[in-house]
Enzyme design. Structure first.
Site, short mmCIF file in Angstrom:
data_model
loop_
_atom_site.label_atom_id
_atom_site.label_comp_id
_atom_site.label_asym_id
_atom_site.label_seq_id
_atom_site.Cartn_x
_atom_site.Cartn_y
_atom_site.Cartn_z
N SER A 125 -12.28 -1.76 13.56
CA SER A 125 -11.33 -1.18 12.60
C SER A 125 -10.63 -2.34 11.89
O SER A 125 -10.22 -3.32 12.51
CB SER A 125 -10.35 -0.24 13.29
OG SER A 125 -9.77 -0.83 14.43
N ASP B 156 -8.98 -2.36 5.14
CA ASP B 156 -10.32 -2.76 4.71
C ASP B 156 -11.40 -1.88 5.31
O ASP B 156 -12.59 -2.25 5.29
CB ASP B 156 -10.56 -4.23 5.07
CG ASP B 156 -9.61 -5.16 4.33
OD1 ASP B 156 -9.26 -4.83 3.17
OD2 ASP B 156 -9.20 -6.18 4.91
N GLY B 157 -11.03 -0.74 5.88
CA GLY B 157 -12.03 0.21 6.33
C GLY B 157 -12.47 0.00 7.76
O GLY B 157 -11.73 -0.55 8.59
N GLY C 152 -8.11 -1.84 9.38
CA GLY C 152 -6.92 -1.42 8.65
C GLY C 152 -7.28 -1.01 7.23
O GLY C 152 -8.20 -0.21 7.02
N GLY D 296 -5.46 2.87 14.83
CA GLY D 296 -6.72 2.50 15.49
C GLY D 296 -7.07 3.48 16.60
O GLY D 296 -8.25 3.80 16.81
N ASP D 297 -6.04 3.98 17.30
CA ASP D 297 -6.28 4.96 18.37
C ASP D 297 -6.75 6.28 17.77
O ASP D 297 -7.65 6.93 18.32
CB ASP D 297 -5.00 5.17 19.18
CG ASP D 297 -4.45 3.85 19.71
OD1 ASP D 297 -5.25 2.94 19.99
OD2 ASP D 297 -3.22 3.73 19.84
#
Lengths: 325, 325
Positions: free
Chosen positions: B217, B221-222, B219, B248-249
């Site tokens: 992941s 930026d996909g 953020g 992210g979770d």
């Protein structure tokens, strides 16, 4: 036994970090957790001094359970009133550079029925006839009616038990109105609650309302007892520096420690206290010993004894090592 | 059911203050408390998405009891392993001006015997035959041996259950060595754990060690899925801003939500996962929806559906009001 009401107990958490910084993730290097709120600080010092004490307090949620367990471990007896709201936590962040930052939760809303249960617990304890003094110390939770403090004070008077109140704002005024034996604010609390311009004027306002005596802790400027007849004051112990948090609570314990050990006290105090210079010196010595401890409610009894034996010798302490030079 | 191991759960406390200031007493205006740690954030999102899940976690002291009670209230099933140390608390201080400040307790020392009890709990759950995937997410408490993570991964492989691991540092490497189906670090965790200079190199190092796939992941930026054959990537949902904590979770939960609903999954996955663009789009949509929530582990499922239906339409959200322009 000294009965201590703590209207708004707290878990006092201290986080040590390398350096306090806003907007960063700080690794906590050391965590300390203690049962707090002014009344529990007073109670912990009294227990350390070997004076039988019992806490009355509202406790809620898992934080309340933590406090109950911690008081058991400390040997401070307690009569808990279970409440619905979660007991508050106060987080203090410290490093070696800046002043501590304190994050203070407001505390739970306590219902009228829950306050009634606290009052019943106080009344029942007083009915047993073995209470030597009632202490009411600390803030009220948000929304609490200061009349609850007046009720406890009135109940102690009805039982001919002296009552020492360390509250602030309207609760302090309510305690004076109800005829508290001793109101014990610090100077800034006294001025804020009474709107007075100076300490004597503020003390007279509480005495006019009905307090029998007003004891004012002044930090490095010592401690004073006001009655309508005048003022008795003693200086602070010289040369002591460290953590002032809890020093006022230790002073309250020191005041009681001096008074309760006087001959005749156990036979039944008349409801008035002779807050003389000797009692104030005890308060100052306990307060100074608390300053030497990094934790509110902890106290070095050997330091108390030294301060009482040599009140006029300047003391030079490093509170971090505990050494005396 | 999705089984989720959270090695270092936490009470995540958020304090809102008027303005963050060092060295002052700050009145906390608002207190939020949630069960946290990455695995519990994943579990809360899965429960919100209606996907049967069960948490396995070490819990100690009254903080641990609080988390157990909170999971009951949230409807997330849990198998607790009681440990001697007190479960950690993480305090985040927020205002409307500065970046949040996070105060992170290190977490309790968990003994080897306590880790064995966690592993036995995982093994017993896998033995029941109804586990569709094992998720291991979050940091290890200080002093924990990364081999515990390898044990859980190996156990899932022995039971032919896919395993998704979102850990960092040596625990991430141990998971790859043990043959994790998916390693899912964020990019900076990937580079830190592998010592690689770029994402592909870092992913290849985990694949070389034994991971079947590496999902990274990024953020804004996909999100990308690496296998030895190449990389599949999808962009982040455009125009979403807010609170990235827990995104992210939520992406991990979104990945699982896409995969577990595929026909044939329930019949027994082969131990490998087809992490294709559709699965990554689900991960990105869940992650973006989590960004819109002020609380990690909370998610707006309607936003997920919108993002999945219109992945290419820039989204303009104000996370404070929840409104969509």
């Amino acid at each position: 036994v000294i009965l201590i009401v703590t209207p708004n107990p707290a878990i006092d958490v201290t986080y040590r970090v390398a350096e306090q910084r806003i907007g960063e993730t700080e690794r906590v290097l050391d965590v300390a957790r203690y049962p707090g709120g002014k009344g529990l600080n007073v109670g912990r010092v009294l227990v350390a001094a070997g004076i039988a004490s019992r806490a009355v307090l509202p406790l809620g949620g898992s934080s309340g359970q933590w406090i109950a367990d911690a008081l058991d471990a400390l040997g401070l007896g307690h009569s808990d009133v279970r409440v619905t709201g979660e007991t508050r936590t106060t987080v203090t962040v410290v490093d070696d550079r800046a002043h501590p930052t304190m994050l203070a939760e407001p505390g739970p809303a306590v219902t009228a029925a829950e306050w009634s249960a606290v009052s019943s617990t106080v009344d029942r304890a007083l009915d047993r006839g073995d209470v030597d003094a009632l202490v009411i110390a600390g803030s009220l939770p948000r929304g609490a009616d200061p009349a609850v403090v007046a009720h406890w004070v009135a109940s102690s008077r009805a039982h001919h038990v002296p009552c020492v109140v360390d509250c602030s704002g309207p609760a302090l005024l309510a305690a004076a109105d109800a005829g508290a034996t001793v109101c014990k604010p610090n100077r800034s609390e006294l001025l804020a609650a009474t709107g007075a311009d100076d300490e004597r004027q503020g003390a007279l306002r509480l005495l006019d309302r009905g307090a029998a005596a007003v004891v004012v802790s002044r930090g490095p400027d010592g401690i004073a007892a006001h009655t309508v007849d005048g003022v008795v004051e003693v200086p602070a112990i010289a040369g002591v520096s460290g953590n002032p948090t809890g020093a006022g609570d230790a002073a309250t314990a020191g005041l009681l420690a001096a008074l309760i050990r006087r001959p005749g006290w156990a036979a039944g105090p008349a409801g008035a206290l002779d807050v003389d210079a000797a009692a104030l010196r005890s308060a100052a010595a306990y307060g100074a010993a608390a300053v030497l401890s990094p934790v509110a409610g902890d106290i070095d009894l050997a330091a108390v004894e030294r301060f009482l034996a040599h009140p006029d010798v300047p003391q030079h302490h490093d509170h971090r090592t505990g050494s005396t030079a």
